[in-house]
Design a protein around this motif. Structure first.
Motif, PDB file in Angstrom:
ATOM      1  N   GLY A  12      11.683 -58.057 -14.921  1.00  0.00           N
ATOM      2  CA  GLY A  12      11.112 -58.019 -13.394  1.00  0.00           C
ATOM      3  C   GLY A  12      12.083 -58.128 -12.316  1.00  0.00           C
ATOM      4  O   GLY A  12      13.202 -57.518 -12.766  1.00  0.00           O
ATOM      5  N   LYS A  13      11.865 -58.796 -11.354  1.00  0.00           N
ATOM      6  CA  LYS A  13      12.811 -59.135 -10.199  1.00  0.00           C
ATOM      7  C   LYS A  13      13.617 -60.050 -10.076  1.00  0.00           C
ATOM      8  O   LYS A  13      14.559 -60.210  -9.260  1.00  0.00           O
ATOM      9  CB  LYS A  13      12.437 -58.021  -9.188  1.00  0.00           C
ATOM     10  CG  LYS A  13      11.855 -56.794  -8.914  1.00  0.00           C
ATOM     11  CD  LYS A  13      11.252 -56.287  -7.589  1.00  0.00           C
ATOM     12  CE  LYS A  13      10.866 -54.777  -7.557  1.00  0.00           C
ATOM     13  NZ  LYS A  13      10.382 -54.466  -6.184  1.00  0.00           N
ATOM     14  N   CYS A  14      13.096 -61.102 -10.666  1.00  0.00           N
ATOM     15  CA  CYS A  14      13.671 -62.442 -10.440  1.00  0.00           C
ATOM     16  C   CYS A  14      14.564 -62.753 -11.581  1.00  0.00           C
ATOM     17  O   CYS A  14      14.726 -62.231 -12.424  1.00  0.00           O
ATOM     18  CB  CYS A  14      12.396 -63.456 -10.541  1.00  0.00           C
ATOM     19  SG  CYS A  14      11.415 -63.300 -12.069  1.00  0.00           S
ATOM     20  N   PRO A  15      15.409 -63.863 -11.193  1.00  0.00           N
ATOM     21  CA  PRO A  15      16.122 -64.209 -12.129  1.00  0.00           C
ATOM     22  C   PRO A  15      15.931 -64.612 -13.569  1.00  0.00           C
ATOM     23  O   PRO A  15      14.716 -65.004 -13.687  1.00  0.00           O
ATOM     24  CB  PRO A  15      16.796 -65.594 -11.639  1.00  0.00           C
ATOM     25  CG  PRO A  15      16.721 -65.423 -10.196  1.00  0.00           C
ATOM     26  CD  PRO A  15      15.518 -64.689  -9.861  1.00  0.00           C
ATOM     27  N   ALA A  16      16.508 -64.125 -14.698  1.00  0.00           N
ATOM     28  CA  ALA A  16      15.957 -64.255 -15.968  1.00  0.00           C
ATOM     29  C   ALA A  16      16.841 -64.765 -16.999  1.00  0.00           C
ATOM     30  O   ALA A  16      18.130 -64.859 -16.704  1.00  0.00           O
ATOM     31  CB  ALA A  16      15.590 -62.883 -16.688  1.00  0.00           C
TER      32      ALA A  16
END
Length: 378
Positions: free
Chosen positions: A329-333
């Motif tokens: 996705g676009k969030c920190p992983a």
């Protein structure tokens, strides 16, 4: 209670001092606090006027110390404070924006090993995250989400079997087709495995639009005739009885690619608002047909908007290719150090500019490491 150092002025002009303070009068008639042992401590007990009868059975009354029966504390200035084991301490974390951590369970938060010594250390890593989350993060309004292919019943059973697991606020189950919320206040006052989790009916209604369970079953049912001629290559996992927006198969990798092509054709010719999700590892893989708006990442985005947490304050964590659905996705992983080789390979193929981190530590310890490396630990 906050102490602003001021006194209340009575109707007859006399000054009434704050509860719990000792004072001496100066020549100008104003009152001030005298120096005492209590004054130099970082909390000051207030007089106990008694707990209202209707609250006596509902709450536990904490006291500042073992010898004092006061039920109140006095903090000397506005800010973040934490009450733990009868002691008030400064808690500046509460002034920061909350974090939403969305994590896989198996292999990420908990793990299993036949060796007792290794199992001890695995459980210790799980307990380390629990202690951090329940003594710090959740007090700062952070949100813990478990995003799993397990059903709610299976996950509740795991919480009973693994009491060192941090209690989640939200469960995303059945490949993102169901969302459940822990009732407010249950974290502190009741066993979360004994309460009725609240299903997000709005999410379920959203998945009702354009979904036809019978058509999904028919599309999957044709796979048995096509691929079980020379032995069992396809098995039923879920016919929608428990999860009406999901139909699940277990498929041998020998026929997986051909089955995927034919299943997609069956979905298209029925105009079914569905999508195919593949997960798992080894010789048998899970094949789910769900509503096109469902999925681990889509359900996470729904929960994020419910809680109003900014994208940059959301972290996802996982250990296998199943979790690519929410890691991509676009969030920190966060990919934990014990991740499967297929996921590590996927990680090295991503041009993510640091959005995804591969930790050195395994399992829950790796989740904590990842939060720290993303600047979300504290």
């Amino acid at each position: 209670r906050l102490d602003d150092g001021s006194d209340e002025e009575g109707s007859n002009g006399s000054s009434k001092k704050s509860r719990g303070s000792s004072s001496s009068s100066s020549t100008n008639g104003s009152s001030r606090r005298s120096s005492s042992t209590d004054d130099v401590r970082w909390y000051h007990p207030l007089a106990d006027d008694g707990t209202p009868a209707d609250l006596v059975k509902a709450v536990k009354v904490d006291t500042p110390d073992k010898s004092d029966k006061s039920a109140c504390y006095l903090m000397r200035w506005p800010g973040g404070w934490k009450l733990q084991s009868g002691t008030i301490t400064k808690f500046n974390t509460v002034s920061r924006p909350p974090v939403l951590l969305c994590s896989d369970i198996d292999g990420t938060m908990v793990n299993q090993d036949p060796d007792e010594k290794e199992q001890f250390w695995m459980d210790a890593r799980t307990r380390e995250l629990q202690e951090y989350w329940e003594s710090s993060a959740c007090l700062a309004r952070s949100v813990l989400v478990y995003n799993t292919g397990r059903s709610k019943g299976q996950l509740i059973w795991l919480l009973k079997e693994k009491p060192m697991l941090a209690v989640p606020d939200v469960l995303i189950t059945a490949v993102g087709t169901k969302i459940w919320y822990l009732p407010e206040g249950m974290r502190a006052f009741q066993d979360p495995t004994q309460v009725e989790w609240i299903e997000d009916k709005n999410w379920a209604l959203r998945l009702d639009e354009g979904w036809d369970l019978q058509q999904a079953l028919a599309a999957c049912g044709e796979m048995f005739k096509a691929f079980n001629k020379d032995g069992e290559r396809v098995k039923w996992l879920d016919k929608g009885e428990e999860h009406p927006h999901r139909v699940a198969l277990q498929v041998n990798t020998l026929v997986l690619n051909d089955l995927m092509d034919q299943l997609q054709q069956n979905i298209d010719k029925r105009n079914l608002q569905g999508r195919i999700i593949i997960s798992g590892a080894g010789d048998w893989r899970y094949v789910d047909v769900v509503h096109k708006l469902a999925g681990k990442l889509e359900a996470l985005e729904w929960v994020r908007q419910v809680y109003g947490v900014p994208m940059e304050r959301v972290a996802t964590a996982g250990d296998s290719c199943n979790d690519i659905l929410m890691l991509d996705g676009k969030c920190p992983a966060i990919i934990v150090g014990n991740a499967q080789e297929e996921l590590v390979k996927w990680y090295h193929e991503q041009n993510d500019h640091g959005r995804i981190v591969l930790t050195d530590k395994p399992e829950a310890a790796g989740v904590l490491e990842g939060l720290a490396r993303h600047g979300l630990y504290g």
